[in-house]
Design an enzyme around this catalytic site. Sequence first.
Site, PDB file in Angstrom:
ATOM      1  N   HIS A  90       0.843  -1.201   0.000  1.00  0.00           N
ATOM      2  CA  HIS A  90       0.000   0.000   0.000  1.00  0.00           C
ATOM      3  C   HIS A  90       0.876   1.249   0.000  1.00  0.00           C
ATOM      4  O   HIS A  90       0.670   2.177  -0.805  1.00  0.00           O
ATOM      5  CB  HIS A  90      -0.905  -0.034   1.238  1.00  0.00           C
ATOM      6  N   GLU A  91       1.866   1.307   0.882  1.00  0.00           N
ATOM      7  CA  GLU A  91       2.734   2.490   0.986  1.00  0.00           C
ATOM      8  C   GLU A  91       3.624   2.648  -0.249  1.00  0.00           C
ATOM      9  O   GLU A  91       3.869   3.767  -0.708  1.00  0.00           O
ATOM     10  CB  GLU A  91       3.587   2.407   2.255  1.00  0.00           C
ATOM     11  N   HIS A 134       1.871   4.461  -2.970  1.00  0.00           N
ATOM     12  CA  HIS A 134       1.911   5.924  -2.828  1.00  0.00           C
ATOM     13  C   HIS A 134       3.182   6.492  -3.476  1.00  0.00           C
ATOM     14  O   HIS A 134       3.148   7.526  -4.149  1.00  0.00           O
ATOM     15  CB  HIS A 134       1.899   6.319  -1.345  1.00  0.00           C
ATOM     16  N   GLU A 158      -6.071   6.922  -0.751  1.00  0.00           N
ATOM     17  CA  GLU A 158      -6.011   5.762   0.131  1.00  0.00           C
ATOM     18  C   GLU A 158      -6.714   4.560  -0.503  1.00  0.00           C
ATOM     19  O   GLU A 158      -6.223   3.431  -0.434  1.00  0.00           O
ATOM     20  CB  GLU A 158      -6.632   6.088   1.489  1.00  0.00           C
TER      21      GLU A 158
END
Length: 302
Positions: free
Chosen positions: A140-141, A144, A217
């Site tokens: 997930h990070e 980003h 997100e």
Amino acid sequence: MRTRFRPDHQLTTRMLVTIFLLGLVYAAFIAALVVLIKSIVVVVLIAGGLLFAQFWFSDRIALYAMGAHIATPEEEPRLHAIVDRLCAAADMPKPRVAIADMDLPNAFATGRSTNRAVLCVSTGLMRRLETEELQGVLAHELSHVAHRDVVVMTVASFLGVLAGLIARFAFYSSLFGGGRRDDRDNTFLLVLMVMAVSVVVYAISFLLIRALSRYRELAADRAGAILTGRPSALASALTKVSGDIARIPTRDLRTAQAFNAFFFAPALGSGVSLSSLLSTHPTLQRRLDQLATLSTELGEEV
């Protein structure tokens, strides 16, 4: 930077629109300050200096504020091994890896560019999650970083920071102002006008950034789950983290809430109820629903 993360054209469009709108607000803000303060040099120096500091030193500021430090592979072999695997799968450069020694279970990515990115994980998160769950959070990070929305959020948040600082400075300068009565009255009126403009600018940037933050997100959840092929592991991590954050002492949560827009999960207690308009993140149920749908689409065996 081209990676194996799927391009997210909706995210790119939303980032461009947000930056464009914030740019218009920023230009109007600077023009208003020039008219009120009557010194373009002072305004440019303040605005330019703060933008440079926030952009250039964003990673150091974030790590310092969270009490984090860069961790070597020898210090955190499990964490580095997961990041190495994910970066190889995504065909992207490996960011620096940092550890924040805190019980708050969370993670965030920061940095002014993909080559200067830092992936930070708290010891509380590592202690609570199984390897597959931690892999989902880190994917997930990394999403980003790959989609550059960390850089966009750093720049986008600058306007709100600037407006807030100017409003606070104007307030305190009005409290400690001196001189003749007429001069004090004129100064007080000027301070009120500067504060009014700053508050309006802060409110607009606040709403724009949160609208972008909620979508980014969801986009990172989707991209991270697709990269690992395990949406259920990310859903499990979300459930664990959100539940445990609610049990963290309120005092500790407040110290971390300034970074909510960058966190994997917002630092909010169980008694906090925020309007979706003001939240940096989608609701937990919204995120879990998306992951459940994605799990079905991928034919994941749970």
